[in-house]
Design a protein around this motif. Structure first.
Motif, PDB file in Angstrom:
ATOM      1  N   UNK A 173       0.714  -1.370   0.214  1.00 54.44           N
ATOM      2  CA  UNK A 173      -0.013   0.005  -0.164  1.00 54.44           C
ATOM      3  C   UNK A 173       0.894   1.321   0.133  1.00 54.44           C
ATOM      4  N   UNK A 174       2.096   1.123   0.339  1.00 56.99           N
ATOM      5  CA  UNK A 174       3.005   2.245  -0.093  1.00 56.99           C
ATOM      6  C   UNK A 174       4.277   2.008  -0.361  1.00 56.99           C
ATOM      7  N   UNK A 226       7.327   3.487   0.791  1.00 56.44           N
ATOM      8  CA  UNK A 226       8.215   4.251   1.612  1.00 56.44           C
ATOM      9  C   UNK A 226       9.509   3.552   1.978  1.00 56.44           C
ATOM     10  N   UNK A 227       9.336   2.294   2.376  1.00 57.60           N
ATOM     11  CA  UNK A 227      10.439   1.444   2.567  1.00 57.60           C
ATOM     12  C   UNK A 227      10.820   0.542   1.454  1.00 57.60           C
ATOM     13  N   UNK A 236      14.492   3.586  -1.253  1.00 57.86           N
ATOM     14  CA  UNK A 236      15.657   3.869  -0.804  1.00 57.86           C
ATOM     15  C   UNK A 236      16.862   3.847  -1.368  1.00 57.86           C
ATOM     16  N   UNK A 254      15.742   7.782  -3.532  1.00 59.12           N
ATOM     17  CA  UNK A 254      15.265   8.977  -3.414  1.00 59.12           C
ATOM     18  C   UNK A 254      15.980  10.354  -2.913  1.00 59.12           C
ATOM     19  N   UNK A 255      17.271   9.976  -2.608  1.00 60.54           N
ATOM     20  CA  UNK A 255      17.986  10.916  -2.187  1.00 60.54           C
ATOM     21  C   UNK A 255      18.743  11.556  -3.254  1.00 60.54           C
ATOM     22  N   UNK A 267      16.178  18.075  -1.853  1.00 62.26           N
ATOM     23  CA  UNK A 267      15.676  18.117  -0.351  1.00 62.26           C
ATOM     24  C   UNK A 267      16.236  19.979  -0.161  1.00 62.26           C
ATOM     25  N   UNK A 314      16.033  24.639   5.427  1.00 62.30           N
ATOM     26  CA  UNK A 314      14.863  25.038   5.970  1.00 62.30           C
ATOM     27  C   UNK A 314      14.365  26.504   5.392  1.00 62.30           C
ATOM     28  N   UNK A 328       5.164  22.425  10.148  1.00 57.41           N
ATOM     29  CA  UNK A 328       5.351  23.118  11.421  1.00 57.41           C
ATOM     30  C   UNK A 328       5.573  24.565  11.419  1.00 57.41           C
ATOM     31  N   UNK A 386       1.610  25.798  10.745  1.00 57.63           N
ATOM     32  CA  UNK A 386       0.619  25.303  11.811  1.00 57.63           C
ATOM     33  C   UNK A 386       1.145  26.394  13.198  1.00 57.63           C
ATOM     34  N   UNK A 393      15.966  16.766  11.355  1.00 56.78           N
ATOM     35  CA  UNK A 393      15.958  16.807   9.794  1.00 56.78           C
ATOM     36  C   UNK A 393      17.270  16.411   9.443  1.00 56.78           C
ATOM     37  N   UNK A 402      11.755   7.210   5.228  1.00 59.57           N
ATOM     38  CA  UNK A 402      12.183   5.632   5.017  1.00 59.57           C
ATOM     39  C   UNK A 402      12.909   5.175   6.153  1.00 59.57           C
ATOM     40  N   UNK A 413      10.856   4.628   9.032  1.00 59.94           N
ATOM     41  CA  UNK A 413      10.118   3.407   8.860  1.00 59.94           C
ATOM     42  C   UNK A 413      10.836   2.142   8.875  1.00 59.94           C
ATOM     43  N   UNK A 414      12.337   2.034   8.343  1.00 59.55           N
ATOM     44  CA  UNK A 414      13.105   0.886   8.338  1.00 59.55           C
ATOM     45  C   UNK A 414      13.412   0.490  10.030  1.00 59.55           C
ATOM     46  N   UNK A 418      -5.015  22.367  12.629  1.00 62.59           N
ATOM     47  CA  UNK A 418      -3.960  23.190  13.273  1.00 62.59           C
ATOM     48  C   UNK A 418      -4.573  22.973  14.907  1.00 62.59           C
ATOM     49  N   UNK A 421       1.094  17.559  14.525  1.00 59.77           N
ATOM     50  CA  UNK A 421       1.330  17.935  13.213  1.00 59.77           C
ATOM     51  C   UNK A 421       1.810  16.953  12.294  1.00 59.77           C
TER      52      UNK A 421
END
Lengths: 486, 210
Positions: free
Chosen positions: A397-398, A400-401, A406, A409-410, A415, A418, A425, A428, B55, B60, B63-64, B182, B196
């Motif tokens: 279903x995803x 992500x791993x 893996x 993605x990098x 990416x 900031x 964050x 919000x 960060x 991933x 999750x791993x 929020x 969040x």
């Protein structure tokens, strides 16, 4: 496939070049340098001594195009290669020569040595801007040493190559000496260039003794030159973009000929700062879309001639670090990178080239990263056949791993830092930080993390000796104290 | 490096096989189940959670690590049951009535499990009463509500109001999350907490359990 942005058809690019050849061989260029006039006459040019006007021949132009290198490299203060201008490789450099700095409150003021040192320190940490420029002019030193002083600070606190310039031979001499201190000898400097000097003709169709002096001095020392014709549409060049490109090509080719006559093989970037002249506001608009098209178009002419290129683009006219500044800079960065401009001059600058902002430099570094990513294009990576991965997606279903995720993605996804707002964050909280606040926070973080490049103490001392002597020559006994920089 | 440090490293590296074998070795060394859980498995996940918030690493990686945590937990679970060691807490999770989105809620579930919580995932489009019934049945102290749509946010307030009607709002706390929410909207609807994202949900729930 690398995406390629073209504004000219091949036939139009060739037509512009042909017309520029015809102009050089008919109307000619004014050159205020008797030595060069003699050299050109020896090669068959028609020289009108009373007006210093030179009518070129096609052979002279073609020989210069044969002599000029099709590419060259730059190296940092340690001698490590940082730039390779071949294969449409793209690099960014900050815009240069602003007279003001815009602080974090958005207030413009005269920059000081402390501001310049902070800028150089920041530049050591801007991963997507490959070279320094002598970005703005510190107001706390004699203006006659402003050019050499900026290069001095760039070499003392930074490591990246420097795009710079000057209008005086004496100033050039001291700037060359500083580079020889870094490299060890003039030969070593020619083998591993550390700077590029900006050389601008006086539009329209003229090289004055001031502008040609430095071009000649650079060529003699094999120091790379970027030729930067500065036409303005409807004012000092035709209002039409193609017409302005013809004038731009004439002026750049003339500079290219002069550099190769002085020293065949002098490295040259085919550059430019063509802009729209806004007839409502009487301003030179670098943020106008047509100025960006001219930058890309002039680079396409340079590429057609087989040369590495440069342009002033990826900057903004806006007086503030606002949406207009981001839009004009980001749009220009992506256009320039996908047009394959070898050295893109602009980040950090705003307000019609008048002001530099450290906070904007931080934001622009991200724009450069995005533009460089876009210029890489989309390449397949373990994407065919697709069904095994889709089956994994349906099962789990995803993804992500997933091993596929893996592995890639990098490298596949950029990416940003900031300063780019992608985090919930930030949005919000009751009063999320503004762009300026985020950028300023990054300025502080990078300055805190700055590590001085390991420049040998004897070289530092020799640079200081040269700079102090140059300052004393112009009546300035004491230079600003570095300890005041934080 | 002792075996608990090795176990923590295995979690941080997201290596499920190494996490399972290190857990087994820790058991063979006669370490207490609670010690293995707290100083090996959860210690590793805590570091991962902090690095994600800073960060330094990406989803991933988290999750791993959570998957490695599960592998260790599978080995450790019989010992935990035998020793009567309880989980960090029981959480009821679900997406509210009228909303079929579950990616965010599933991430929260994975990360909470990784942090040592016992999760009862009711799925999507869940009626208000089912959340409360499940919490009462499982003796869970927290209900986590997820919504992706602004149109389904009012369903969260219905659950909070129903909890009050049943006189359970002192025993069972509500945490809400999802794209349209929020802190302000969570306060307005009367939720006890707001998260969040999945990482902050773990930290917020840890704080709620104190």
């Amino acid at each position: 496939m690398k995406p390629t942005l073209h504004f000219l058809s091949d036939s139009l690019a060739q037509q512009i070049i042909d017309e520029a050849f015809h102009t050089l061989c008919t109307l000619g260029i004014e050159i205020q340098d008797n030595t060069l006039l003699s050299l050109l006459a020896e090669r068959g040019a028609t020289v009108k001594k009373e007006s210093s006007r030179v009518i070129f021949t096609e052979d002279i132009i073609n020989n210069a195009l044969k002599d000029v290198p099709s590419t060259f490299c730059l190296y940092d203060i340690h001698g490590h290669q940082t730039h390779d201008f071949s294969h449409a490789n793209v690099h960014f450099t900050p815009g240069s020569s602003a007279l003001h700095i815009t602080d974090k409150e958005g207030i413009k003021r005269k920059p000081m040595t402390a501001d310049y040192i902070q800028y150089v320190k920041l530049m050591t940490r801007m991963d997507h801007i490959a070279s320094q420029s002598t970005a703005f002019v510190p107001d706390d030193v004699n203006e006659q040493i402003a050019d050499s002083y900026r290069l001095y600070l760039s070499l003392m606190f930074g490591s990246k190559p420097v795009v710079t310039g000057t209008f005086s031979e004496k100033s050039f001499d001291i700037m060359k000496s500083m580079q020889i201190v870094i490299r060890g000898s003039e030969v070593a400097l020619a083998e591993k260039p550390l700077t590029i000097f900006t050389c601008c003709p006086n539009t329209p169709f003229k090289w004055t003794d001031e502008t040609i002096t430095v071009l000649t001095a650079c060529a003699k020392a094999s120091i790379p030159i970027e030729l930067v014709s500065v036409p303005m549409t409807g004012f000092i060049s035709p209002v039409t973009l193609a017409g302005t490109l013809i004038l731009h090509t004439v002026e750049n080719l003339s500079g290219l000929i002069l550099s190769q006559i002085v020293n065949p093989g002098t490295p040259v970037l085919y550059g430019g700062c063509a802009s729209v002249y806004d007839m409502r506001h009487s301003t030179m608009s670098m943020g106008a879309v047509e100025s960006m098209m001219l930058a890309c178009g002039s680079a396409q002419i340079g590429q057609t001639l087989g040369l590495p290129t440069q342009a002033y683009i990826a900057l903004s006219d806006s007086a503030h670090l606002d949406a207009q500044a981001g839009m004009e800079t980001g749009m220009g960065a992506v256009m320039a990178a996908t047009a394959g401009i070898s050295n893109i001059s602009g980040p950090g600058i705003h307000d019609f080239l008048n002001s530099f902002s450290l906070e904007k430099l931080i934001l622009d570094n991200e724009s450069c990263a995005m533009a460089l990513r876009a210029a890489k294009g989309i390449e397949p990576k373990e994407d065919f056949p697709a069904i095994p991965l889709f089956e994994e997606l349906l099962k789990e279903t995803h993804l992500l791993i997933s091993d596929h995720t893996r592995r890639h993605f990098k490298k596949e996804i950029l990416f940003p830092g900031p300063v780019i707002d992608r985090s919930n964050s930030l949005t919000r909280t009751a009063s999320p930080p503004t762009l300026m606040e985020r950028a300023h926070s990054e300025v502080r973080r990078h300055l805190h993390a700055y590590e001085a490049p390991a420049l040998a103490e004897d070289k530092r001392q020799e640079l200081m000796r040269l700079m102090k002597a140059e300052a004393a020559r112009h009546g300035q006994e004491h230079l600003p104290n570095f300890s005041d920089t934080e | 490096m002792n075996i608990l440090q090795k176990l923590s490293e295995a979690i941080q590296q997201g290596d499920d096989r190494l996490a399972a074998s290190a857990t087994q070795k820790a058991i063979e060394q006669q370490l207490q189940a609670a010690e293995i859980l707290n100083n090996g498995l959860i210690a590793g996940m805590d570091i991962i959670g902090q690095r994600f918030r800073d960060m330094e690493i990406f989803l991933p990686d988290v999750l791993m690590a959570a998957r490695a945590m599960h592998a260790g937990m599978d080995v450790l679970k019989p010992l935990l049951l035998q020793a009567g060691v309880e989980s960090r807490g029981k959480i009821i999770l679900g997406t509210v009535k009228g909303d079929l989105h579950d990616i965010g809620k599933n991430l929260v579930a994975i990360m909470l499990k990784g942090a040592g919580f016992e999760i009862f995932d009711l799925g999507v489009d869940v009626e208000a009463g089912r959340f409360i019934d499940a919490a009462v049945k499982e003796k869970a102290s927290i209900i986590g509500l997820s919504a992706l749509l602004t149109t389904t946010m009012p369903a969260m307030k219905e659950i909070i109001d129903l909890l009050k009607e049943r006189g359970l709002s002192d025993q069972i706390k509500i945490i809400v999350g999802g794209a349209p929410l929020s802190q302000e909207s969570a306060n307005t609807m009367g939720a006890n907490s707001y998260a969040k994202d999945a990482a902050s949900a773990v930290e917020t729930i840890k704080a709620m359990m104190v």
